[in-house]
Write a protein that holds these residues in place. Sequence first.
Motif, PDB file in Angstrom:
ATOM      1  N   PHE A  57       0.862  -1.185   0.000  1.00  0.00           N
ATOM      2  CA  PHE A  57       0.000   0.000   0.000  1.00  0.00           C
ATOM      3  C   PHE A  57       0.896   1.232   0.000  1.00  0.00           C
ATOM      4  O   PHE A  57       1.589   1.492   0.981  1.00  0.00           O
ATOM      5  CB  PHE A  57      -0.927  -0.005   1.222  1.00  0.00           C
ATOM      6  N   PRO A  58       0.896   1.990  -1.104  1.00  0.00           N
ATOM      7  CA  PRO A  58       1.854   3.076  -1.256  1.00  0.00           C
ATOM      8  C   PRO A  58       1.637   4.263  -0.332  1.00  0.00           C
ATOM      9  O   PRO A  58       2.512   5.110  -0.202  1.00  0.00           O
ATOM     10  CB  PRO A  58       1.670   3.498  -2.722  1.00  0.00           C
ATOM     11  N   SER A  59       0.463   4.323   0.311  1.00  0.00           N
ATOM     12  CA  SER A  59       0.185   5.441   1.206  1.00  0.00           C
ATOM     13  C   SER A  59      -0.830   5.008   2.260  1.00  0.00           C
ATOM     14  O   SER A  59      -1.510   3.990   2.114  1.00  0.00           O
ATOM     15  CB  SER A  59      -0.385   6.637   0.425  1.00  0.00           C
ATOM     16  N   ALA A  60      -0.916   5.812   3.312  1.00  0.00           N
ATOM     17  CA  ALA A  60      -1.922   5.543   4.340  1.00  0.00           C
ATOM     18  C   ALA A  60      -3.325   5.679   3.762  1.00  0.00           C
ATOM     19  O   ALA A  60      -4.234   4.919   4.127  1.00  0.00           O
ATOM     20  CB  ALA A  60      -1.737   6.501   5.519  1.00  0.00           C
ATOM     21  N   ASP A  61      -3.521   6.618   2.828  1.00  0.00           N
ATOM     22  CA  ASP A  61      -4.832   6.776   2.201  1.00  0.00           C
ATOM     23  C   ASP A  61      -5.261   5.500   1.496  1.00  0.00           C
ATOM     24  O   ASP A  61      -6.413   5.075   1.592  1.00  0.00           O
ATOM     25  CB  ASP A  61      -4.803   7.919   1.181  1.00  0.00           C
ATOM     26  N   ALA A  62      -4.325   4.888   0.748  1.00  0.00           N
ATOM     27  CA  ALA A  62      -4.648   3.664   0.016  1.00  0.00           C
ATOM     28  C   ALA A  62      -5.025   2.545   0.973  1.00  0.00           C
ATOM     29  O   ALA A  62      -5.965   1.782   0.725  1.00  0.00           O
ATOM     30  CB  ALA A  62      -3.462   3.251  -0.849  1.00  0.00           C
ATOM     31  N   LEU A  63      -4.315   2.445   2.077  1.00  0.00           N
ATOM     32  CA  LEU A  63      -4.623   1.407   3.056  1.00  0.00           C
ATOM     33  C   LEU A  63      -5.950   1.679   3.746  1.00  0.00           C
ATOM     34  O   LEU A  63      -6.746   0.760   3.970  1.00  0.00           O
ATOM     35  CB  LEU A  63      -3.502   1.312   4.090  1.00  0.00           C
ATOM     36  N   MET A  64      -6.226   2.948   4.094  1.00  0.00           N
ATOM     37  CA  MET A  64      -7.483   3.285   4.733  1.00  0.00           C
ATOM     38  C   MET A  64      -8.660   2.959   3.824  1.00  0.00           C
ATOM     39  O   MET A  64      -9.690   2.438   4.263  1.00  0.00           O
ATOM     40  CB  MET A  64      -7.505   4.765   5.107  1.00  0.00           C
ATOM     41  N   THR A  65      -8.520   3.265   2.535  1.00  0.00           N
ATOM     42  CA  THR A  65      -9.593   2.963   1.594  1.00  0.00           C
ATOM     43  C   THR A  65      -9.826   1.464   1.498  1.00  0.00           C
ATOM     44  O   THR A  65     -10.971   0.992   1.518  1.00  0.00           O
ATOM     45  CB  THR A  65      -9.256   3.525   0.201  1.00  0.00           C
ATOM     46  N   ALA A  66      -8.745   0.694   1.396  1.00  0.00           N
ATOM     47  CA  ALA A  66      -8.874  -0.759   1.312  1.00  0.00           C
ATOM     48  C   ALA A  66      -9.532  -1.323   2.564  1.00  0.00           C
ATOM     49  O   ALA A  66     -10.394  -2.215   2.494  1.00  0.00           O
ATOM     50  CB  ALA A  66      -7.500  -1.392   1.103  1.00  0.00           C
ATOM     51  N   ALA A  67      -9.154  -0.805   3.727  1.00  0.00           N
ATOM     52  CA  ALA A  67      -9.733  -1.278   4.988  1.00  0.00           C
ATOM     53  C   ALA A  67     -11.209  -0.926   5.064  1.00  0.00           C
ATOM     54  O   ALA A  67     -12.037  -1.742   5.494  1.00  0.00           O
ATOM     55  CB  ALA A  67      -8.973  -0.684   6.167  1.00  0.00           C
ATOM     56  N   ALA A  68     -11.550   0.291   4.657  1.00  0.00           N
ATOM     57  CA  ALA A  68     -12.946   0.714   4.709  1.00  0.00           C
ATOM     58  C   ALA A  68     -13.800  -0.131   3.770  1.00  0.00           C
ATOM     59  O   ALA A  68     -14.879  -0.602   4.143  1.00  0.00           O
ATOM     60  CB  ALA A  68     -13.058   2.196   4.349  1.00  0.00           C
ATOM     61  N   MET A  69     -13.306  -0.342   2.543  1.00  0.00           N
ATOM     62  CA  MET A  69     -14.079  -1.117   1.580  1.00  0.00           C
ATOM     63  C   MET A  69     -14.244  -2.565   2.039  1.00  0.00           C
ATOM     64  O   MET A  69     -15.266  -3.195   1.783  1.00  0.00           O
ATOM     65  CB  MET A  69     -13.395  -1.072   0.208  1.00  0.00           C
ATOM     66  N   ALA A  70     -13.250  -3.092   2.724  1.00  0.00           N
ATOM     67  CA  ALA A  70     -13.327  -4.477   3.197  1.00  0.00           C
ATOM     68  C   ALA A  70     -14.289  -4.626   4.363  1.00  0.00           C
ATOM     69  O   ALA A  70     -14.671  -5.743   4.712  1.00  0.00           O
ATOM     70  CB  ALA A  70     -11.940  -4.954   3.618  1.00  0.00           C
ATOM     71  N   SER A  71     -14.703  -3.527   4.950  1.00  0.00           N
ATOM     72  CA  SER A  71     -15.484  -3.565   6.183  1.00  0.00           C
ATOM     73  C   SER A  71     -16.958  -3.218   6.000  1.00  0.00           C
ATOM     74  O   SER A  71     -17.714  -3.249   6.965  1.00  0.00           O
ATOM     75  CB  SER A  71     -14.893  -2.591   7.205  1.00  0.00           C
ATOM     76  N   VAL A  72     -17.359  -2.873   4.785  1.00  0.00           N
ATOM     77  CA  VAL A  72     -18.709  -2.350   4.623  1.00  0.00           C
ATOM     78  C   VAL A  72     -19.711  -3.384   4.129  1.00  0.00           C
ATOM     79  O   VAL A  72     -20.878  -3.050   3.930  1.00  0.00           O
ATOM     80  CB  VAL A  72     -18.722  -1.133   3.667  1.00  0.00           C
ATOM     81  N   ASP A  73     -19.313  -4.616   3.930  1.00  0.00           N
ATOM     82  CA  ASP A  73     -20.253  -5.623   3.436  1.00  0.00           C
ATOM     83  C   ASP A  73     -21.445  -5.780   4.368  1.00  0.00           C
ATOM     84  O   ASP A  73     -22.596  -5.863   3.921  1.00  0.00           O
ATOM     85  CB  ASP A  73     -19.557  -6.973   3.249  1.00  0.00           C
TER      86      ASP A  73
END
Length: 204
Positions: A57-73
């Motif tokens: 993950f090249p940035s904290a933003d990229a990781l935050m987005t991935a974490a958020a998307m993985a959590s909204v199901d």
Amino acid sequence: MARRRGWGGSPPGDDAEASRRIIGAAVELIGRTGAEISIADVAESLGVIRQTVYRYFPSADALMTAAAMASVDDFLDRLAAHVRGLGDPAEAMTEAVVYTLTEVRRTPHLGILLSSSYSNAHTDSLTSDEAQAFGMTMIGRFDVDWAAAGYDEAALRELVEYVLRTMQSFFLSPGDPPRNEDDLRRYLRRWMGTAIRAQALDPR
């Protein structure tokens, strides 16, 4: 494959597993703290160096987005149940926005997608592929015949962007005092609902 260190003594078998474990650690930290986290926080929780996380993950933003998307199901499942049976696109979207703005204050991962600090740091977040995918998945679960309402793929994507921007504005500035749910419904039906229904009259 680059050498990995730490990982609690159990290194991942491949890059896909490493990425999943990094996202899982971020999700767990966000759920525990209710706030954004840093690359250093995630690296420390995994027992690896920051460069290891940056590889995926090249940035904290990229990781935050991935974490958020993985959590909204789970949220999407609850939202779909909430708007089930609403075939009118304006009514379905009004209820979706009201429900989301209520839930976002109880769901840290979802709040990150609309939070002021995240959006200010990443100004394209609302039009990113991840945000569009989230929005398209959301409206795809509605009991709405979007084609009959005048929406093709391009119009749906514009609608998703419009609704995401609307939700972000209420999340950042709910008003003083904030509208209660009934007042918010009336406001959204009058203004957002009118715009949504207009598509059927002029699908251009």
